[in-house]
Motif scaffolding. Sequence first.
Motif, PDB file in Angstrom:
ATOM      1  N   GLN A 164      17.790   6.543  16.163  1.00 15.64           N
ATOM      2  CA  GLN A 164      16.350   6.182  16.217  1.00 15.64           C
ATOM      3  C   GLN A 164      15.661   5.823  17.280  1.00 15.64           C
ATOM      4  O   GLN A 164      14.719   6.328  17.681  1.00 15.64           O
ATOM      5  N   LEU A 165      16.361   5.274  18.229  1.00 14.60           N
ATOM      6  CA  LEU A 165      15.745   4.817  19.702  1.00 14.60           C
ATOM      7  C   LEU A 165      15.576   6.171  20.247  1.00 14.60           C
ATOM      8  O   LEU A 165      14.812   6.665  21.241  1.00 14.60           O
ATOM      9  N   ALA A 166      16.373   7.283  19.960  1.00  8.53           N
ATOM     10  CA  ALA A 166      16.511   8.543  20.791  1.00  8.53           C
ATOM     11  C   ALA A 166      15.162   9.292  20.297  1.00  8.53           C
ATOM     12  O   ALA A 166      14.911  10.410  20.911  1.00  8.53           O
ATOM     13  N   THR A 167      15.018   9.231  18.737  1.00  6.98           N
ATOM     14  CA  THR A 167      14.213  10.332  18.089  1.00  6.98           C
ATOM     15  C   THR A 167      12.603   9.815  17.781  1.00  6.98           C
ATOM     16  O   THR A 167      12.027  10.711  17.558  1.00  6.98           O
ATOM     17  N   LEU A 168      12.532   8.411  17.819  1.00 10.44           N
ATOM     18  CA  LEU A 168      11.322   8.019  17.370  1.00 10.44           C
ATOM     19  C   LEU A 168      10.643   7.510  18.458  1.00 10.44           C
ATOM     20  O   LEU A 168      11.069   7.306  19.486  1.00 10.44           O
ATOM     21  N   PRO A 169       9.155   7.639  18.290  1.00 18.01           N
ATOM     22  CA  PRO A 169       8.452   7.226  19.497  1.00 18.01           C
ATOM     23  C   PRO A 169       8.616   5.815  19.894  1.00 18.01           C
ATOM     24  O   PRO A 169       8.675   4.806  18.838  1.00 18.01           O
ATOM     25  N   LEU A 170       8.464   5.644  21.372  1.00 20.15           N
ATOM     26  CA  LEU A 170       8.526   4.112  21.571  1.00 20.15           C
ATOM     27  C   LEU A 170       7.231   3.400  21.513  1.00 20.15           C
ATOM     28  O   LEU A 170       6.386   3.142  22.083  1.00 20.15           O
ATOM     29  N   ILE A 171       7.416   2.945  20.176  1.00 22.91           N
ATOM     30  CA  ILE A 171       5.872   2.090  19.844  1.00 22.91           C
ATOM     31  C   ILE A 171       6.228   0.891  18.501  1.00 22.91           C
ATOM     32  O   ILE A 171       7.504   1.366  17.897  1.00 22.91           O
ATOM     33  N   PHE A 188       9.803  -1.676  20.614  1.00 17.78           N
ATOM     34  CA  PHE A 188      10.184  -0.629  19.755  1.00 17.78           C
ATOM     35  C   PHE A 188      10.680  -1.236  18.366  1.00 17.78           C
ATOM     36  O   PHE A 188      11.261  -2.265  18.228  1.00 17.78           O
ATOM     37  N   ASP A 189      10.321  -0.554  17.189  1.00 16.19           N
ATOM     38  CA  ASP A 189      10.125  -1.103  15.971  1.00 16.19           C
ATOM     39  C   ASP A 189      11.423  -0.555  15.013  1.00 16.19           C
ATOM     40  O   ASP A 189      11.491  -0.807  13.766  1.00 16.19           O
ATOM     41  N   PHE A 190      12.032   0.692  15.459  1.00 20.81           N
ATOM     42  CA  PHE A 190      13.078   1.525  14.850  1.00 20.81           C
ATOM     43  C   PHE A 190      12.393   1.901  13.552  1.00 20.81           C
ATOM     44  O   PHE A 190      13.181   2.116  12.510  1.00 20.81           O
ATOM     45  N   GLY A 191      11.192   2.313  13.672  1.00 18.18           N
ATOM     46  CA  GLY A 191      10.509   2.736  12.393  1.00 18.18           C
ATOM     47  C   GLY A 191      10.176   1.929  11.138  1.00 18.18           C
ATOM     48  O   GLY A 191       9.560   2.325  10.155  1.00 18.18           O
TER      49      GLY A 191
END
Length: 258
Positions: free
Chosen positions: A101-108, A235-238
């Motif tokens: 998730q850290l590699a694929t999701l936006p850093l938000i 970062f919220d991991f989605g």
Amino acid sequence: MHRRLVFEEPISRAAIWSRRLALFGLTVVALAVLIFRFGQPSLERLAPIAGAYIFVLLAFLLALAAFVRIWQDGHRGIGIAVQAFVLCLLLLVPVAYAGFQLATLPLIADVSTDIAEPPAFSRSRVALAAREGRVPPDVPAERRAAQRQGYPKALPIVLELPAEVAYDIARKASVNLGWQVLEGAAPGGRSGAGRLDAVARSRVLRLVDDITIRIRPRADGSRIDIRSASRLGGFDFGANAKRIAAFEEEVKLLVELR
């Protein structure tokens, strides 16, 4: 009468220690999670969980070494090594998923269905007390644009219902999802908009996220926008996007049940 001596191969020490470390790592992870869950959430309190995974990783490497030694030297202990290996895999799967998730999701860690004009959090005494005086900061426009790319389904909810009815539905959806509703204001007044402020907690670590919902009247009904922001980390991991999706599903279900 002659005795036949039977020499058994020794048990792999790597297998023995891999299981010991795996069980120790499991115990430390469980205790660290419990301490974090029932304490005050902070990045510093995550350190014991990260430290526990050092033992899990060592146990995993020792299990691999045990497989090699057992294959090469014929030592016993394959069952012990398999137990340690499986336990380590079960413990490492969440970490691997988090890394993906850290590699694929936006850093938000702040997601809104309206990236141009996100709903504002209440600054009332009640809301500030529940958020421990914290007001989630505004997110720069470029990061909001990254949110749209990473979470394209985080969109406003448009209903063919009056804003007053949409407000009641939004409030009920929040309660049904287990959120703590802090305060609300029905649509009306100068802006005509209604709002709700709430707090949600994650299931395992009980991480706290702040939520604000805005209900605006439209010529053909109403529009609901929701913003969910994590208190801890950048970062919220989605998690916030998933929460918004769950809210949308609950609103749609309540509309269908009317």
